[in-house]
Design a protein around this motif. Structure first.
Motif, PDB file in Angstrom:
ATOM      1  N   MET A   1      26.244  12.492  21.461  1.00 59.04           N
ATOM      2  CA  MET A   1      26.683  11.986  22.771  1.00 59.04           C
ATOM      3  C   MET A   1      25.875  10.769  23.195  1.00 59.04           C
ATOM      4  SD  MET A   1      27.693  15.329  25.049  1.00 59.04           S
ATOM      5  CE  MET A   1      26.079  16.111  24.956  1.00 59.04           C
ATOM      6  N   GLN A   2      24.575  10.778  22.906  1.00 57.17           N
ATOM      7  CA  GLN A   2      23.734   9.634  23.261  1.00 57.17           C
ATOM      8  C   GLN A   2      24.120   8.413  22.440  1.00 57.17           C
ATOM      9  OE1 GLN A   2      19.542  10.440  22.926  1.00 57.17           O
ATOM     10  NE2 GLN A   2      18.930   8.405  23.617  1.00 57.17           N
ATOM     11  N   ALA A   3      24.408   8.619  21.148  1.00 59.26           N
ATOM     12  CA  ALA A   3      24.835   7.507  20.294  1.00 59.26           C
ATOM     13  C   ALA A   3      26.166   6.942  20.754  1.00 59.26           C
ATOM     14  CB  ALA A   3      24.924   7.974  18.843  1.00 59.26           C
ATOM     15  N   ALA A   4      27.083   7.811  21.150  1.00 61.85           N
ATOM     16  CA  ALA A   4      28.391   7.360  21.635  1.00 61.85           C
ATOM     17  C   ALA A   4      28.235   6.509  22.889  1.00 61.85           C
ATOM     18  CB  ALA A   4      29.283   8.568  21.904  1.00 61.85           C
ATOM     19  N   GLN A   5      27.409   6.967  23.812  1.00 62.57           N
ATOM     20  CA  GLN A   5      27.173   6.205  25.048  1.00 62.57           C
ATOM     21  C   GLN A   5      26.605   4.824  24.738  1.00 62.57           C
ATOM     22  OE1 GLN A   5      27.629   7.434  28.473  1.00 62.57           O
ATOM     23  NE2 GLN A   5      27.496   5.222  28.758  1.00 62.57           N
ATOM     24  N   HIS A   6      25.630   4.781  23.839  1.00 61.23           N
ATOM     25  CA  HIS A   6      24.992   3.503  23.490  1.00 61.23           C
ATOM     26  C   HIS A   6      25.964   2.555  22.803  1.00 61.23           C
ATOM     27  CE1 HIS A   6      22.059   0.630  21.976  1.00 61.23           C
ATOM     28  NE2 HIS A   6      22.555   0.829  20.760  1.00 61.23           N
TER      29      HIS A   6
ATOM     30  N   SER B   1      41.627   7.494  20.160  1.00 63.69           N
ATOM     31  CA  SER B   1      42.002   6.093  19.987  1.00 63.69           C
ATOM     32  C   SER B   1      42.813   5.643  21.197  1.00 63.69           C
ATOM     33  CB  SER B   1      42.822   5.910  18.702  1.00 63.69           C
ATOM     34  OG  SER B   1      43.176   4.556  18.524  1.00 63.69           O
ATOM     35  N   GLN B   2      42.348   4.599  21.855  1.00 62.45           N
ATOM     36  CA  GLN B   2      43.037   4.022  23.003  1.00 62.45           C
ATOM     37  C   GLN B   2      42.509   2.608  23.224  1.00 62.45           C
ATOM     38  OE1 GLN B   2      41.917   5.911  26.813  1.00 62.45           O
ATOM     39  NE2 GLN B   2      40.606   7.284  25.605  1.00 62.45           N
ATOM     40  N   TYR B   3      43.063   1.951  24.264  1.00 62.38           N
ATOM     41  CA  TYR B   3      42.642   0.576  24.522  1.00 62.38           C
ATOM     42  C   TYR B   3      41.129   0.493  24.671  1.00 62.38           C
ATOM     43  CZ  TYR B   3      41.289  -3.249  27.586  1.00 62.38           C
ATOM     44  OH  TYR B   3      40.619  -4.286  28.159  1.00 62.38           O
ATOM     45  N   MET B   4      40.550   1.323  25.519  1.00 61.29           N
ATOM     46  CA  MET B   4      39.090   1.414  25.661  1.00 61.29           C
ATOM     47  C   MET B   4      38.725   2.891  25.733  1.00 61.29           C
ATOM     48  SD  MET B   4      37.609  -1.708  25.959  1.00 61.29           S
ATOM     49  CE  MET B   4      36.328  -1.888  27.188  1.00 61.29           C
ATOM     50  N   VAL B   5      37.843   3.316  24.866  1.00 56.40           N
ATOM     51  CA  VAL B   5      37.480   4.726  24.838  1.00 56.40           C
ATOM     52  C   VAL B   5      36.348   5.009  25.823  1.00 56.40           C
ATOM     53  CG1 VAL B   5      38.195   4.982  22.429  1.00 56.40           C
ATOM     54  CG2 VAL B   5      35.799   4.436  22.958  1.00 56.40           C
ATOM     55  N   TYR B   6      36.261   6.261  26.211  1.00 60.40           N
ATOM     56  CA  TYR B   6      35.158   6.740  27.037  1.00 60.40           C
ATOM     57  C   TYR B   6      34.194   7.477  26.118  1.00 60.40           C
ATOM     58  CZ  TYR B   6      32.859   8.630  31.197  1.00 60.40           C
ATOM     59  OH  TYR B   6      31.946   8.936  32.178  1.00 60.40           O
ATOM     60  N   PRO B   7      32.883   7.306  26.310  1.00 60.45           N
ATOM     61  CA  PRO B   7      31.934   7.991  25.419  1.00 60.45           C
ATOM     62  C   PRO B   7      32.192   9.492  25.337  1.00 60.45           C
ATOM     63  CG  PRO B   7      30.783   6.432  26.832  1.00 60.45           C
ATOM     64  CD  PRO B   7      32.198   6.478  27.321  1.00 60.45           C
ATOM     65  N   VAL B   8      31.982  10.057  24.173  1.00 64.90           N
ATOM     66  CA  VAL B   8      32.215  11.472  23.933  1.00 64.90           C
ATOM     67  C   VAL B   8      31.409  12.328  24.910  1.00 64.90           C
ATOM     68  CG1 VAL B   8      31.951  13.348  22.260  1.00 64.90           C
ATOM     69  CG2 VAL B   8      32.714  11.089  21.507  1.00 64.90           C
ATOM     70  N   ILE B   9      32.071  13.340  25.460  1.00 65.66           N
ATOM     71  CA  ILE B   9      31.379  14.290  26.333  1.00 65.66           C
ATOM     72  C   ILE B   9      31.642  15.705  25.821  1.00 65.66           C
ATOM     73  CG2 ILE B   9      31.482  12.821  28.386  1.00 65.66           C
ATOM     74  CD1 ILE B   9      33.865  14.484  29.354  1.00 65.66           C
ATOM     75  N   GLY B  10      30.749  16.611  26.155  1.00 65.43           N
ATOM     76  CA  GLY B  10      30.952  18.010  25.820  1.00 65.43           C
ATOM     77  C   GLY B  10      30.713  18.366  24.377  1.00 65.43           C
ATOM     78  N   PHE B  11      30.064  17.474  23.615  1.00 68.72           N
ATOM     79  CA  PHE B  11      29.795  17.782  22.212  1.00 68.72           C
ATOM     80  C   PHE B  11      28.458  18.525  22.125  1.00 68.72           C
ATOM     81  CE2 PHE B  11      28.731  16.814  17.752  1.00 68.72           C
ATOM     82  CZ  PHE B  11      29.939  17.170  17.164  1.00 68.72           C
ATOM     83  N   PRO B  12      28.335  19.507  21.236  1.00 69.29           N
ATOM     84  CA  PRO B  12      27.127  20.344  21.220  1.00 69.29           C
ATOM     85  C   PRO B  12      25.856  19.631  20.801  1.00 69.29           C
ATOM     86  CG  PRO B  12      28.539  20.855  19.350  1.00 69.29           C
ATOM     87  CD  PRO B  12      29.332  19.973  20.251  1.00 69.29           C
ATOM     88  N   ASN B  13      25.986  18.528  20.060  1.00 70.67           N
ATOM     89  CA  ASN B  13      24.788  17.819  19.614  1.00 70.67           C
ATOM     90  C   ASN B  13      24.504  16.659  20.572  1.00 70.67           C
ATOM     91  OD1 ASN B  13      23.158  15.761  18.085  1.00 70.67           O
ATOM     92  ND2 ASN B  13      23.200  17.368  16.530  1.00 70.67           N
TER      93      ASN B  13
END
Length: 359
Positions: A290-295, A274-286
């Protein structure tokens, strides 16, 4: 009578444009809402990558057979048309675990809109043109609780003026609709003749008319817009709305359970950022997560930054346990699902139901 009818039916239904002044910085504001106000450009740093959760937390142990059976019995007991036989006496033959990831992105935003409005004038301060009003994004509002919807309405300073009421034209009263301003209505007993069966009508005392109950015989009523004050305080109202915009992505595990069932259950939280603007999740095994987070992160930034101010973002990953249970009852094989931390059960093809009729 004709003039009263005309005044009532053809009178103004909304404040005329001339009633509102043009205020510096609020030239496009109208009665009924002026649309969203673009937020100022933020001066915050670009979010930096944050590592995903560590591998030891990726799996949840399967539930036990006792938990699966107890959940099934509780499920059947809550259904008025379900026999408890399959839940209590069925023999569990196989249990298969499907651990499903749910990624959720929440973007907490603030939007501001303005509109001209009014209220009865009862001596409130009048400050229009004393000095230029502050900009809509410069007006302080209460500090919100992050990720909780809320709303606040604020009177914009230095925009208040006094105008004659547009509904009653400064009279404080309006002709009565029921009697069209005459103060009386045709007697319904004698139909206005004053007589009933050759006798004087006792309902109207032979007048043929009765005082209008709607206006107490006065022919007019207090103006509902100005409450009889004849004048209105006209000012710009700022509406501040805080909205938690949330989107989920659930990884399909082909368990057979409909994914929409998972919307009302919780799982084990693996990751929170949680922060002002998050960065998409990285390093997750699935990779789907990660693709959903980026989108979703890109989509939220484009969608909300144009019309609102982003105050905070939060992304979480939950691992939701799903157990597919196979059991036999009366020689036939059946399945049900136990899912979520709440041990909810889904059994669409329960083998012992009846039809209940409410008399």
């Amino acid at each position: 009578m004709a003039s009263s009818e005309s005044s009532e039916s053809c009178g103004p239904s909304a404040p005329p444009a001339s009633m509102f002044d043009s205020m510096p910085g609020y030239e496009g504001t109208v009665a009924g809402g002026g649309g969203f106000l673009p937020p100022p450009v933020p001066a915050f740093p670009v979010p930096q990558p944050v590592p995903g959760p560590e591998q030891p937390h990726w799996n949840i142990p399967s539930i036990t057979e006792d938990i699966a059976r107890d959940a099934f019995i509780q499920f059947a007991s809550n259904k008025c048309c379900y026999s408890s036989g399959p839940a209590k006496d069925g023999v569990i033959t196989h249990m298969e675990a499907f651990n499903t990831y749910r990624y959720r992105l929440e973007t907490f935003t603030e939007t501001r809109s303005t509109e001209w409005t009014h209220k009865p004038y009862i001596g409130q301060p009048v400050d229009a043109y004393v000095q230029p009003p502050p900009g809509p994004w410069d007006i302080p509002a209460k500090t919100p609780n992050f990720f909780v919807d809320d709303k606040q309405m604020i009177k914009v300073p230095y925009t208040s003026s006094v105008k004659k009421c547009h509904e009653c034209l400064g009279m404080g009263r309006r002709p009565c609709k029921e009697c069209t301003g005459t103060g009386s209505k045709l007697c319904w007993v004698c139909n206005g003749s004053g007589f009933k069966d050759s006798d004087r009508c006792h309902h109207c005392n032979g007048r043929g008319r009765n005082n209008c109950s709607n206006c107490s015989g006065q022919g007019s009523r207090i103006c509902e817009t100005c409450h009889g004050k004849a004048q209105l305080l006209v000012f710009i109202k700022l509406t501040v709305k805080w909205t938690n915009n949330s989107n989920d992505y659930v990884v399909e595990q082909l368990s057979g359970l409909q994914m929409n069932k998972l919307s009302k259950v919780s799982g084990k939280e693996l990751y929170r950022d949680s922060q002002y603007m998050v960065y998409p999740v990285i390093g997750f095994p699935n990779p789907d997560v990660m693709q959903a987070a980026q989108h979703l992160v890109n989509d939220h930034r484009v969608k909300f930054s144009q019309t609102s101010r982003i105050l905070q973002q939060r992304q979480t990953i939950q691992l939701i346990p799903i157990t597919k249970v196979t059991y036999t009852w009366k020689g036939k094989s059946h399945i049900y699902y136990v899912y979520g931390n709440e041990f909810e059960v889904d059994a669409n093809h329960y083998p012992a139901t009846c039809c209940c009729t409410v008399m």
